[in-house]
Design an enzyme around this catalytic site. Sequence first.
Site, short mmCIF file in Angstrom:
data_model
loop_
_atom_site.label_atom_id
_atom_site.label_comp_id
_atom_site.label_asym_id
_atom_site.label_seq_id
_atom_site.Cartn_x
_atom_site.Cartn_y
_atom_site.Cartn_z
N ASP A 2 0.81 -1.22 0.00
CA ASP A 2 0.00 0.00 0.00
C ASP A 2 0.85 1.28 0.00
OD1 ASP A 2 1.00 -0.32 2.49
OD2 ASP A 2 -0.91 -0.09 3.56
N ASP A 61 27.02 8.81 -13.88
CA ASP A 61 26.04 9.38 -14.82
C ASP A 61 24.82 9.73 -13.99
OD1 ASP A 61 24.08 9.91 -16.72
OD2 ASP A 61 24.65 8.25 -18.02
N HIS A 65 26.79 2.83 -27.82
CA HIS A 65 25.55 3.62 -27.83
C HIS A 65 25.67 4.81 -28.77
CE1 HIS A 65 27.69 6.46 -25.27
NE2 HIS A 65 28.02 5.45 -24.47
N HIS A 67 21.21 12.54 -27.27
CA HIS A 67 19.74 12.51 -27.38
C HIS A 67 19.19 13.85 -26.94
CE1 HIS A 67 19.77 12.02 -22.98
NE2 HIS A 67 20.76 11.16 -23.17
N HIS A 109 15.42 11.29 -21.87
CA HIS A 109 15.45 10.98 -23.31
C HIS A 109 14.22 11.67 -23.87
CE1 HIS A 109 17.92 7.15 -22.23
NE2 HIS A 109 18.65 8.24 -22.24
N GLU A 169 27.66 12.58 -25.62
CA GLU A 169 28.16 11.64 -24.61
C GLU A 169 28.92 10.45 -25.19
OE1 GLU A 169 24.95 9.26 -22.77
OE2 GLU A 169 23.55 10.67 -23.67
N GLU A 172 29.80 13.22 -20.62
CA GLU A 172 28.50 13.66 -21.14
C GLU A 172 28.20 15.07 -20.68
OE1 GLU A 172 25.12 11.39 -19.65
OE2 GLU A 172 23.89 12.07 -21.34
N1 GLY Z 1 21.56 8.80 -18.31
C1 GLY Z 1 21.07 8.18 -19.47
C2 GLY Z 1 21.76 8.65 -20.67
O1 GLY Z 1 22.84 9.19 -20.58
O2 GLY Z 1 21.25 8.56 -21.75
MN MN Z 2 23.53 10.15 -18.87
MN MN Z 3 22.35 10.90 -21.80
#
Ligand code: GLY
Ligand code: MN
Ligand code: MN
Length: 441
Positions: free
Chosen positions: A39, A260, A350, A354, A361, A384, A407
């Site tokens: 709950d 991060d 990656h 973004h 994101h 990044e 980043e």
């Molecule tokens: N913290 C998620 C990214 O860097 O996309």
């Molecule tokens: Mn990040």
């Molecule tokens: Mn990011």
Amino acid sequence: MLEIAKSEFKARRERLLSQMDSNSVAIVFAANEVTRSRDTEFTFRQNSDFYYLTGFNEPDAVLLLIKDKQHSTSILFCLDKDPQAEIWHGRRIGSKKAKTDYLFDAAHGLSSINDKLLELVSAKQVLYFAQGESAACDKQVFTLLAELRNKDKKTANAPSTLKDIRTLIHPMRLIKSPNEISIMRLSCEIAANGHKRAMCFAHPGASEFQLAAELHHHYAMHGAPQTAYASIVGAGDNANILHYTNNSDVLNSGDLVLIDSGCEFQGYAADITRTFPINGQFNPWQAALYEVVLNAQLAAFSAIKPGGYLSQANMLAMQVLTQGLLKLGILKGNFEDLMAQQACKQFYMHGIGHWLGLDVHDVGDYKQENQERALAQGMVLTIEPGLYISKDANVPEHYKGIGIRIEDNLVVCATGYENLTHHVPKTIAEIEALMNSANKS
Ligand code: GLY
Ligand code: MN
Ligand code: MN
């Protein structure tokens, strides 16, 4: 206090209405509370589209935008005032105050929503909503449509066309207003100073979650009690797990730690990564790899301007990463061949970045009519690049177990960019100077 004025939220609703078809209606749902366990609930987080259009931060509310031939109306449905519920669960704004304080044309308690929706949606041609985003919201809309279809055919009519409201809201969210940029500048500054605090605190024997606590303490003490996403604090080989959030290991001297983390301020995310040596001193192999990632990031920055492309930024970064990995003997072969094979991708899995905004994101299509979208003034994005060399990689021994990402958060300006997260040390000299100036506990 720095915040988006209610008049800006109203202007957003009016802009959205101006893009809607005539004789249409849009329904935008607030978020609901989500059960954490038994709950108890997770801390409430408003739906970003709903927040963008209202600034209203209560669960369960519904925004209705109506576009008739002659005029447009915005109506809020919100939780009814309820003294008993408010004693247990917290104050509610109530429809009366919501209408005046949030500048809606009308506001009603949720207890009246079914009857009012039947009346207001009836005879509209087009209905906009975020189809498929939530099963409960889909059900509410489809039930409404079924009721309209089953009503007296002479008095009611269901909209015949359903359209996705996100195709109108998300392009608006992609380009930030000057006020949004001011808030993001502050969100980024708070996050940046949190990273500096963690750098100063880091020492062998501390734990990853203690580093996270340093960041979170700073965020809260500066007006940002929530993070924009679960903080990643990965020491040593943990840095090679891209979304590592266990944060449970102890920091060892001689390793790097990758953090991060970003706060959420007034709804807007910061998203910063820094990687630094736990004992305050990069070893030569860590330093060599670090310089490659840093130079890749700086190369990518040069594409960030109106008319530039994220793919350009990525290509520039990949060239630097590939050259660097060749020079260090981690990749072998010919530069052109390695670029053609995208060989560096085995250590950089990656994308380059973004959009950033109310969501970490953030929304907005990366392509338009199947072409990559050019960068434009007012967009905010991350850059990044990283290199992740796991302890099992087939590379010279000294590079194993090193993961590095750097980043920053950039806003596209008239002729280039502003780095909103410039405050956190980034060169090796700056990082070592800050860490070694700190009084370690
Ligand atoms: N913290 C998620 C990214 O860097 O996309
Ligand atoms: Mn990040
Ligand atoms: Mn990011």
